[in-house]
Design a protein around this motif. Structure first.
Motif, PDB file in Angstrom:
ATOM      1  N   PRO A 247      31.320  35.534  31.810  1.00 20.91           N
ATOM      2  CA  PRO A 247      31.433  36.762  31.025  1.00 20.91           C
ATOM      3  C   PRO A 247      32.690  36.691  30.159  1.00 20.91           C
ATOM      4  N   VAL A 248      32.606  37.197  28.954  1.00 23.33           N
ATOM      5  CA  VAL A 248      33.756  37.127  28.057  1.00 23.33           C
ATOM      6  C   VAL A 248      34.937  37.878  28.645  1.00 23.33           C
ATOM      7  N   GLU A 249      34.660  38.940  29.413  1.00 26.17           N
ATOM      8  CA  GLU A 249      35.746  39.696  30.050  1.00 26.17           C
ATOM      9  C   GLU A 249      36.523  38.817  31.042  1.00 26.17           C
ATOM     10  N   GLU A 250      35.805  37.914  31.682  1.00 26.79           N
ATOM     11  CA  GLU A 250      36.451  36.999  32.629  1.00 26.79           C
ATOM     12  C   GLU A 250      37.392  36.059  31.894  1.00 26.79           C
ATOM     13  N   VAL A 251      36.952  35.552  30.728  1.00 29.99           N
ATOM     14  CA  VAL A 251      37.791  34.656  29.928  1.00 29.99           C
ATOM     15  C   VAL A 251      39.017  35.405  29.407  1.00 29.99           C
ATOM     16  N   GLU A 252      38.831  36.629  28.967  1.00 22.62           N
ATOM     17  CA  GLU A 252      39.960  37.446  28.490  1.00 22.62           C
ATOM     18  C   GLU A 252      40.992  37.642  29.593  1.00 22.62           C
ATOM     19  N   LYS A 253      40.510  37.867  30.814  1.00 22.98           N
ATOM     20  CA  LYS A 253      41.401  38.047  31.956  1.00 22.98           C
ATOM     21  C   LYS A 253      42.181  36.759  32.245  1.00 22.98           C
ATOM     22  N   LEU A 254      41.490  35.606  32.172  1.00 20.08           N
ATOM     23  CA  LEU A 254      42.145  34.316  32.398  1.00 20.08           C
ATOM     24  C   LEU A 254      43.211  34.049  31.346  1.00 20.08           C
ATOM     25  N   ARG A 255      42.898  34.384  30.084  1.00 17.97           N
ATOM     26  CA  ARG A 255      43.871  34.175  28.996  1.00 17.97           C
ATOM     27  C   ARG A 255      45.118  35.025  29.221  1.00 17.97           C
ATOM     28  N   ALA A 256      44.910  36.271  29.640  1.00 18.87           N
ATOM     29  CA  ALA A 256      46.049  37.166  29.903  1.00 18.87           C
ATOM     30  C   ALA A 256      46.928  36.623  31.016  1.00 18.87           C
ATOM     31  N   GLU A 257      46.288  36.077  32.053  1.00 21.63           N
ATOM     32  CA  GLU A 257      47.064  35.503  33.165  1.00 21.63           C
ATOM     33  C   GLU A 257      47.888  34.311  32.701  1.00 21.63           C
ATOM     34  N   ILE A 258      47.278  33.452  31.856  1.00 23.16           N
ATOM     35  CA  ILE A 258      47.988  32.263  31.377  1.00 23.16           C
ATOM     36  C   ILE A 258      49.159  32.666  30.485  1.00 23.16           C
ATOM     37  N   GLN A 259      48.950  33.612  29.603  1.00 23.03           N
ATOM     38  CA  GLN A 259      50.011  34.073  28.710  1.00 23.03           C
ATOM     39  C   GLN A 259      51.142  34.710  29.503  1.00 23.03           C
TER      40      GLN A 259
END
Length: 260
Positions: A247-259
């Motif tokens: 889900p795109v929401e999952e990818v957005e969450k992963l990006r936020a964690e990495i940043q």
């Protein structure tokens, strides 16, 4: 428990009364030697108080037994003298208390060892050692039924073991109609059918748990791949989501964690 036994000692045979002190434990208690010393002292004191014996008659022998059915191995000292630290010098040792107890640690017996001892108690140990595995419990119950059938006191043993195993199944939360269980020997087929249903349920739950674990590992693999794409490429979240089937929401969450 008081037992009258014939003891052969130094060429003489004499009848003595042996007091057996039973202590049941489900957890390791490192103060057990102190507790048993207290029990024995209080027991002797009560014998004098009730005038069952007199000081001139002397004290009867006592056998303290600890029956332990916990999952961890028993690590407590077996004699109160072992608790005295540092070890006293020789001239002081004779003045230190000594009381040793006999330990029966159920979990130390293997199925092979218990199988060599065809007694009701070994059958009870097999049932308790089965833990919460319905399949192992099913085999243990079959074994204890065979032992009861071969016992000369079959009816009495059957009654005692049946009463005990009903409580044991209740503690395990077994979905068994215990009201119908009045005799392990007579109601063996009914109990076997109930246990077989639990075994099948246990196997199905095991397969379901295996599938869930596999799905979780696959999902974590997709997340790790998505993290690498986020960190090493300029792809947007929707493209990464499409590639990794997330889900795109999952990818957005992963990006936020990495940043972060």
């Amino acid at each position: 428990m008081v037992w009258s036994v014939e003891v052969k000692w130094k060429g003489l045979t004499q009848r003595v009364f042996l007091y057996i002190l039973l202590e049941f434990q489900s957890s390791v208690d490192r103060t057990m030697p102190i507790r048993l010393l207290h029990y024995v002292a209080c027991f002797y004191s009560e014998l004098f108080k009730q005038k069952i014996i007199t000081p001139s008659q002397g004290l009867p022998p006592v056998l303290p037994v600890v029956l332990y059915n916990g999952s961890e191995r028993w690590t407590a000292p077996l004699d109160i003298f072992e608790m005295i630290t540092p070890e006293p010098p020789d001239f002081l040792q004779i003045y230190q208390p000594h009381l040793r107890y006999y330990l029966v640690d159920e979990g130390r017996y293997t199925d092979e060892q218990l199988g060599l001892v065809q007694t009701p108690l070994s059958g009870v140990f097999s049932v308790e050692n089965a833990g919460e595995s319905w399949e192992a419990l099913q085999l243990a119950v079959d074994r204890i039924v065979a032992i009861i059938k071969a016992d000369p006191n079959k009816e009495r043993i059957d009654k005692v073991i049946t009463r005990w195993i009903k409580r044991h199944l209740q503690r395990l939360g077994a979905e068994v109609n215990l009201e119908r269980l009045n005799s392990l020997v007579e109601d063996k087929d009914m109990l076997a059918e109930n246990l077989e249903n639990l075994v099948q349920k246990e196997r199905q739950e095991g397969r379901l748990e295996g599938r869930l674990e596999a799905e979780q590992r696959a999902l974590e693999g997709k997340r790790n791949a998505a993290r690498k794409l986020i960190a090493r490429t300029e792809m947007d979240d929707q493209m990464i989501a499409d590639i990794e089937e997330l889900p795109v929401e999952e990818v957005e969450k992963l990006r936020a964690e990495i940043q972060h």
